[in-house]
Scaffold this motif. Structure first.
Motif, mmCIF file in Angstrom:
data_model
loop_
_atom_site.group_PDB
_atom_site.id
_atom_site.type_symbol
_atom_site.label_atom_id
_atom_site.label_comp_id
_atom_site.label_asym_id
_atom_site.label_seq_id
_atom_site.Cartn_x
_atom_site.Cartn_y
_atom_site.Cartn_z
ATOM 1 N N PHE A 16 20.516 60.514 28.055
ATOM 2 C CA PHE A 16 18.859 60.627 27.884
ATOM 3 C C PHE A 16 18.225 59.716 28.818
ATOM 4 C CE2 PHE A 16 20.447 63.014 24.306
ATOM 5 C CZ PHE A 16 19.494 63.939 24.154
ATOM 6 N N ALA A 17 18.893 58.545 29.141
ATOM 7 C CA ALA A 17 18.032 57.380 30.220
ATOM 8 C C ALA A 17 17.781 58.424 31.363
ATOM 9 C CB ALA A 17 18.978 56.609 30.605
ATOM 10 N N ARG A 18 18.913 59.343 31.867
ATOM 11 C CA ARG A 18 18.716 60.002 33.041
ATOM 12 C C ARG A 18 17.726 61.249 32.854
ATOM 13 N NH1 ARG A 18 23.194 62.397 33.661
ATOM 14 N NH2 ARG A 18 24.712 61.356 32.256
ATOM 15 N N GLN A 19 17.411 61.418 31.522
ATOM 16 C CA GLN A 19 16.308 62.564 31.224
ATOM 17 C C GLN A 19 15.069 62.167 31.152
ATOM 18 O OE1 GLN A 19 17.109 65.827 31.175
ATOM 19 N NE2 GLN A 19 19.374 65.022 31.521
ATOM 20 N N GLY A 20 15.012 60.527 31.655
ATOM 21 C CA GLY A 20 13.654 60.063 31.566
ATOM 22 C C GLY A 20 13.245 59.007 30.413
ATOM 23 N N PHE A 21 14.232 58.649 29.485
ATOM 24 C CA PHE A 21 13.705 57.875 28.175
ATOM 25 C C PHE A 21 14.364 56.484 28.332
ATOM 26 C CE2 PHE A 21 13.418 62.293 27.070
ATOM 27 C CZ PHE A 21 12.179 62.398 26.294
ATOM 28 N N ILE A 22 13.694 55.566 27.847
ATOM 29 C CA ILE A 22 14.446 54.328 27.507
ATOM 30 C C ILE A 22 15.083 54.405 26.278
ATOM 31 C CG2 ILE A 22 14.037 51.918 27.011
ATOM 32 C CD1 ILE A 22 11.449 51.918 28.673
ATOM 33 N N VAL A 23 16.534 54.394 26.165
ATOM 34 C CA VAL A 23 17.520 54.897 25.172
ATOM 35 C C VAL A 23 17.621 53.386 24.429
ATOM 36 C CG1 VAL A 23 19.473 55.955 24.360
ATOM 37 C CG2 VAL A 23 18.031 56.891 26.327
ATOM 38 N N ILE A 43 20.288 48.713 25.231
ATOM 39 C CA ILE A 43 19.129 49.522 25.874
ATOM 40 C C ILE A 43 19.681 49.965 27.466
ATOM 41 C CG2 ILE A 43 16.681 49.388 26.683
ATOM 42 C CD1 ILE A 43 16.173 47.125 24.685
ATOM 43 N N TYR A 44 19.291 51.212 27.313
ATOM 44 C CA TYR A 44 19.771 51.780 28.700
ATOM 45 C C TYR A 44 18.293 52.357 29.341
ATOM 46 C CZ TYR A 44 24.312 52.889 26.344
ATOM 47 O OH TYR A 44 25.568 52.599 25.730
ATOM 48 N N TYR A 45 18.415 52.053 30.542
ATOM 49 C CA TYR A 45 16.983 52.100 31.424
ATOM 50 C C TYR A 45 17.087 53.286 32.308
ATOM 51 C CZ TYR A 45 16.302 47.456 29.445
ATOM 52 O OH TYR A 45 16.245 46.393 28.870
ATOM 53 N N PRO A 46 16.227 54.253 32.297
ATOM 54 C CA PRO A 46 16.274 55.354 33.410
ATOM 55 C C PRO A 46 16.496 54.852 34.750
ATOM 56 C CG PRO A 46 14.208 55.793 31.923
ATOM 57 C CD PRO A 46 14.810 54.435 31.740
ATOM 58 N N SER A 59 11.684 47.190 33.150
ATOM 59 C CA SER A 59 12.924 46.908 34.094
ATOM 60 C C SER A 59 12.390 47.489 35.323
ATOM 61 C CB SER A 59 14.202 47.889 33.747
ATOM 62 O OG SER A 59 13.855 49.237 33.907
ATOM 63 N N GLU A 60 12.998 47.364 36.405
ATOM 64 C CA GLU A 60 12.412 47.803 37.923
ATOM 65 C C GLU A 60 12.153 49.149 37.812
ATOM 66 O OE1 GLU A 60 15.364 46.903 40.868
ATOM 67 O OE2 GLU A 60 15.237 44.670 40.418
ATOM 68 N N THR A 61 12.831 49.811 36.920
ATOM 69 C CA THR A 61 12.584 51.631 36.970
ATOM 70 C C THR A 61 11.639 51.588 35.808
ATOM 71 O OG1 THR A 61 14.314 51.911 35.495
ATOM 72 C CG2 THR A 61 14.633 51.927 38.110
ATOM 73 N N THR A 62 11.433 50.883 34.701
ATOM 74 C CA THR A 62 10.405 51.120 33.539
ATOM 75 C C THR A 62 9.411 50.112 33.691
ATOM 76 O OG1 THR A 62 11.857 50.072 32.142
ATOM 77 C CG2 THR A 62 12.011 52.581 32.515
ATOM 78 N N PRO A 63 8.489 49.920 34.600
ATOM 79 C CA PRO A 63 7.390 48.936 34.555
ATOM 80 C C PRO A 63 6.490 49.009 33.318
ATOM 81 C CG PRO A 63 6.806 50.435 36.212
ATOM 82 C CD PRO A 63 8.327 50.698 35.642
ATOM 83 N N ASN A 64 6.139 50.230 32.802
ATOM 84 C CA ASN A 64 5.392 50.557 31.846
ATOM 85 C C ASN A 64 5.890 51.199 30.526
ATOM 86 O OD1 ASN A 64 2.855 49.698 33.043
ATOM 87 N ND2 ASN A 64 3.483 51.480 34.508
ATOM 88 N N PRO A 65 6.607 50.576 29.776
ATOM 89 C CA PRO A 65 7.502 51.153 28.612
ATOM 90 C C PRO A 65 6.278 51.567 27.433
ATOM 91 C CG PRO A 65 8.163 49.072 28.761
ATOM 92 C CD PRO A 65 7.181 49.069 30.080
ATOM 93 N N ASP A 66 6.440 52.596 26.833
ATOM 94 C CA ASP A 66 5.402 52.801 26.097
ATOM 95 C C ASP A 66 5.894 53.078 24.497
ATOM 96 O OD1 ASP A 66 3.269 53.899 24.354
ATOM 97 O OD2 ASP A 66 3.388 56.022 25.537
ATOM 98 N N PRO A 67 5.654 51.591 23.720
ATOM 99 C CA PRO A 67 6.256 51.353 22.572
ATOM 100 C C PRO A 67 5.444 52.226 21.494
ATOM 101 C CG PRO A 67 5.068 49.588 23.477
ATOM 102 C CD PRO A 67 5.466 50.329 24.515
ATOM 103 N N LYS A 68 4.271 52.883 21.920
ATOM 104 C CA LYS A 68 3.716 53.689 21.139
ATOM 105 C C LYS A 68 3.913 55.061 21.254
ATOM 106 C CE LYS A 68 -0.589 50.574 21.209
ATOM 107 N NZ LYS A 68 -2.056 50.661 21.492
ATOM 108 N N SER A 69 5.063 55.333 21.980
ATOM 109 C CA SER A 69 5.648 56.716 21.836
ATOM 110 C C SER A 69 6.947 56.653 21.617
ATOM 111 C CB SER A 69 5.392 57.341 23.173
ATOM 112 O OG SER A 69 3.888 57.671 23.329
ATOM 113 N N ILE A 70 7.285 56.718 20.291
ATOM 114 C CA ILE A 70 9.020 56.579 19.832
ATOM 115 C C ILE A 70 9.410 57.847 19.239
ATOM 116 C CG2 ILE A 70 10.318 55.327 18.233
ATOM 117 C CD1 ILE A 70 8.162 53.006 18.303
#
Length: 461
Positions: free
Chosen positions: A81-88, A35-38, A124-135
């Motif tokens: 794609f993490a740098r584009q704002g996605f959890i990859v 998993i890559y975090y933005p 993560s610190e940078t993704t406090p609100n991942p959206d598992p409903k938007s895959i």
């Protein structure tokens, strides 16, 4: 790959600076995912969408991590794609020939289900609100086949599963969507187990089967990507798949043909600083889908593409992209009731008629009466055993029609728009404003260019 390796090495600090964690999602050593975090500069304080990437490898090879000097090959994708704002998320999966179809697709599904049931791993610190409903799911080469199979298979994801609602979009990159008798290594047979099974369960076969058992409303948004210098057979398959999708969905499906790239270089370019514009366009497309934007653009083709095949074969001659479009039709077979005139005053009804419509819209073969139990035998006899048959239901029948096929080119940008209006409202709010834009010759040229392209793709000549 050799061209991009030094560029990736130069950008190693940029690539490895992205936070990455590894998790086990299944039982075997092929059931790990990264998993890559933005980074903070790209992350959103609101919800963050999830992007799964399914790599290729001819169904028989591939890994999310390679040893040096190739250790940045898919890290460059995850970082980009993490740098584009996605959890990859990049999962490994079981490979042929040891594990046959549908093992790899089941693993991809298991990885997606794991992410939904382990949502805390996405935080993560940078993704406090991942959206598992938007895959979103992107697949390259064999990975594109796995993704297409997952979405269009009748039972892997049940029609009523809430997972279908969560998958917002798929990007299919350079996929071999049909069976190709590759006598050099037999990778199709290795994955599917046999040539017959490969034909029956290819991505394009499953797409056709889905016409009757998978409502269009249950499908995600779809993007197709091909490289300019794909092997000829992969480009042809991509165009076949794109054309069939547009025909089935009844709306434009975007297809990007990426200039100056080949089958391998697309992924290697990401995070290299050279040739990664295609990834930015894909990221923008996913962000548009995520935000609920509507789409009205079809294929994006490049002008004057000449083809340089990557395979050493006398059959793979250079060919223009226009020729691919003209070649990209599919055979359609109808079986059922037909009412047809014999002369101006006489007609006849054919309750068990078989009609085969060829790639260019012509009738290749017709038999007025075929008993149901003889249908498969007749199709085999004429070489159509592997094709989908549209069986007309009770009350359905085919008749000749006087069809007006003329096209108003200026109306092309209005496809699918204004359905909420009455006729006069539609003219005032949609048609007249858009027609006024044709005073701009640049806009007019772009529209007419696309009208011709799309008309050719649908067999209008």
């Amino acid at each position: 790959l050799a061209a991009f390796q030094p560029l990736l090495e130069k950008n190693r600090p940029l690539i490895t600076a992205v936070n990455k964690k590894t998790f086990k999602y299944g039982e075997t050593d092929r059931h790990y995912l990264d998993i890559y975090y933005p980074p903070a500069t790209s992350a959103s304080t609101e919800s963050t969408p999830i992007l799964f990437f399914v790599y290729g490898g001819g169904f028989v090879s591939g890994a999310r991590n390679f040893p040096p000097p190739l250790d940045l090959v898919y890290s460059c994708f995850g970082s980009f794609f993490a740098r584009q704002g996605f959890i990859v998320i990049i999962p490994d999966y079981r490979l042929a020939p040891e594990y046959k179809y549908p093992s790899a697709i089941e693993d991809v599904l298991k990885a997606i289900q794991w992410s939904s049931s382990h949502a805390s791993s996405l935080i993560s610190e940078t993704t406090p609100n991942p959206d598992p409903k938007s895959i979103f799911i992107m697949g390259h080469s064999a990975g594109a086949v796995h993704v297409a199979t997952l979405v269009f298979h009748a039972t892997l994801i049940p029609v009523e599963s809430d997972l279908r609602e969560k998958i917002k979009g798929i990007a299919l990159v350079s996929g071999p969507f049909k069976y190709f008798q590759d006598t050099r290594d037999g990778v199709f047979e290795a994955h599917w187990g046999s040539a017959e099974n490969a034909r029956e369960n290819s991505a394009i076969s499953l797409l056709i089967k889905s016409f009757e058992n998978l409502p269009k409303a249950k499908l995600p948004k779809i993007l197709l990507v091909e490289a300019e210098f794909e092997p000829k057979w992969i480009m042809e398959m991509g165009l076949d798949y794109w054309r069939l999708l547009e025909w089935h969905l009844g709306e434009p499906v975007r297809m990007d043909v990426v200039k100056d790239h080949n089958h391998i270089s697309l992924n290697c370019a990401l995070s290299s600083g050279e040739g990664e514009e295609w990834g930015i366009r894909v990221a923008e497309w996913m962000k548009d889908v995520f935000s609920g934007a509507t789409f009205g653009t079809g294929a994006i083709f490049l002008d004057d593409i000449k083809y340089t095949p990557c395979l050493d074969s006398n059959q793979l001659e250079p060919i223009s992209l226009d020729s691919y479009i003209l070649m990209s039709g599919t055979v359609t077979i109808f079986y059922g009731a037909v009412v047809t005139p014999v002369c101006p005053r006489t007609w006849k009804a054919l309750p068990r008629c078989l009609i085969v419509v060829g790639r260019y819209g012509n009738i290749n073969f017709m038999r007025e009466h075929v008993e149901d139990h003889k249908l498969d035998e007749v199709l085999r006899e004429h070489g159509y055993a592997d094709h989908y048959v549209k069986r007309l239901q009770d009350g359905e029948f085919i008749i000749p029609g006087f069809v007006d096929t003329h096209t108003h080119a200026p109306q092309y940008p209005n496809l699918g728009k204004g359905g909420q209006y009455t006729l006069l409202q539609w003219l005032e709010n949609v048609i007249f404003p858009k027609e006024a834009e044709f005073a701009n010759t640049k806009f007019a040229k772009e529209v007419y260019h696309e009208v011709v392209r799309r008309s050719l793709a649908f067999g209008v000549r």
